[in-house]
Design a protein around this motif. Structure first.
Motif, short mmCIF file in Angstrom:
data_model
loop_
_atom_site.label_atom_id
_atom_site.label_comp_id
_atom_site.label_asym_id
_atom_site.label_seq_id
_atom_site.Cartn_x
_atom_site.Cartn_y
_atom_site.Cartn_z
N ASP A 7 4.69 -8.26 69.73
CA ASP A 7 4.93 -6.94 70.30
C ASP A 7 3.80 -6.01 69.85
O ASP A 7 3.60 -5.81 68.67
N PRO A 8 3.03 -5.44 70.80
CA PRO A 8 1.88 -4.61 70.42
C PRO A 8 2.26 -3.36 69.64
O PRO A 8 1.42 -2.76 69.00
N THR A 9 3.54 -2.96 69.67
CA THR A 9 3.94 -1.80 68.89
C THR A 9 4.26 -2.18 67.45
O THR A 9 4.39 -1.32 66.60
N ASP A 10 4.38 -3.45 67.17
CA ASP A 10 4.77 -3.94 65.86
C ASP A 10 3.62 -4.64 65.13
O ASP A 10 3.45 -4.47 63.93
N THR A 11 2.87 -5.46 65.85
CA THR A 11 1.79 -6.24 65.25
C THR A 11 0.55 -6.22 66.14
O THR A 11 0.63 -5.87 67.31
N VAL A 12 -0.57 -6.63 65.55
CA VAL A 12 -1.79 -6.81 66.32
C VAL A 12 -2.34 -8.20 66.03
O VAL A 12 -2.17 -8.75 64.94
N VAL A 13 -3.00 -8.77 67.03
CA VAL A 13 -3.61 -10.09 66.89
C VAL A 13 -4.90 -9.96 66.08
O VAL A 13 -5.74 -9.12 66.38
N VAL A 14 -5.03 -10.80 65.06
CA VAL A 14 -6.26 -10.81 64.25
C VAL A 14 -7.01 -12.13 64.38
O VAL A 14 -8.14 -12.26 63.92
N THR A 87 -2.12 -21.10 68.20
CA THR A 87 -1.21 -20.12 67.62
C THR A 87 -1.96 -18.83 67.36
O THR A 87 -3.04 -18.84 66.77
N GLU A 88 -1.39 -17.71 67.81
CA GLU A 88 -1.99 -16.41 67.51
C GLU A 88 -1.54 -15.97 66.13
O GLU A 88 -0.39 -16.20 65.74
N LEU A 89 -2.45 -15.34 65.40
CA LEU A 89 -2.17 -14.82 64.07
C LEU A 89 -2.08 -13.30 64.15
O LEU A 89 -2.97 -12.66 64.71
N HIS A 90 -1.01 -12.73 63.61
CA HIS A 90 -0.74 -11.30 63.72
C HIS A 90 -0.57 -10.66 62.35
O HIS A 90 -0.14 -11.33 61.40
N VAL A 91 -0.87 -9.37 62.26
CA VAL A 91 -0.53 -8.56 61.09
C VAL A 91 0.22 -7.33 61.58
O VAL A 91 0.01 -6.88 62.71
N PRO A 92 1.09 -6.79 60.75
CA PRO A 92 1.82 -5.57 61.15
C PRO A 92 0.87 -4.40 61.35
O PRO A 92 -0.09 -4.22 60.59
N VAL A 93 1.14 -3.60 62.36
CA VAL A 93 0.34 -2.41 62.64
C VAL A 93 0.30 -1.50 61.41
O VAL A 93 -0.72 -0.90 61.10
#
Length: 177
Positions: A7-14, A87-93
């Motif tokens: 969810d782009p409001t919660d995490t971003v792809v790194v 697999t996409e890797l995400h971090v919290p916004v």
């Protein structure tokens, strides 16, 4: 109720995991962050999409030529690494540092903004940001289709995050289909 991992409001792809490297469980990573040393530091915990593949904890990191290689805790074989491919890797916004330049934006801040012409006519909504030599906004047009807008001040003179919109002042021909 928590947001989905992508969810782009919660995490971003790194980053995005590519192919395995060697037989010990390392993977190649397509880096999608300006600060890979921080985002992929040993011990960093990354959310994943699909969510059932993580979270993943970075156990090791190294560069092989221009390619980032990562090892994750619990991934010790080529076969296990192969299961993580794409697999996409995400971090919290919330973990992103504040941007000091008011004319610089994170991609997730732009996605979802309403795009208007200088006279107020609605163009559509920003669906994505592409980085293909130049930054391009992908605008889903009101009348259908998509429009690629170079994200430069001359063409996008106003970005109003609080108001949820931006202004597109197109050069002749940009809006032609």
């Amino acid at each position: 109720m928590s947001a989905a991992p992508n969810d782009p409001t919660d995490t971003v792809v790194v980053g995005r995991i590519g192919r395995p490297h060697g037989v010990g469980g390392e993977v190649t990573v397509e880096v999608r962050t300006d600060d890979p040393d921080l985002r992929f530091a040993t011990g960093a915990v990354l959310r994943t999409d699909p969510a059932d593949r993580g979270p993943l904890t970075v156990a090791g990191r190294r560069w092989h030529r221009e390619v980032l290689l990562l090892a994750f805790e619990g991934v010790g074989s080529r076969e296990a690494a192969e299961e993580l491919r794409n697999t996409e890797l995400h971090v919290p916004v919330a973990e992103l540092p504040a941007l000091e330049d008011p004319d610089v934006f994170y991609d997730h801040q732009l996605v979802g903004l309403a795009a208007h012409l200088p006279d107020g006519t609605e163009l559509g909504t920003v669906d994505a940001v592409r980085h293909e030599g130049a930054d391009l906004l992908v605008v889903r047009r009101v009348e259908g289709g998509e429009l690629l807008v170079p994200f430069v001040t001359a063409i996008v003179p106003t970005v109003d995050l609080a108001g949820g919109s931006l202004v597109v002042d197109p050069p002749e021909g940009l809006l032609d289909l």
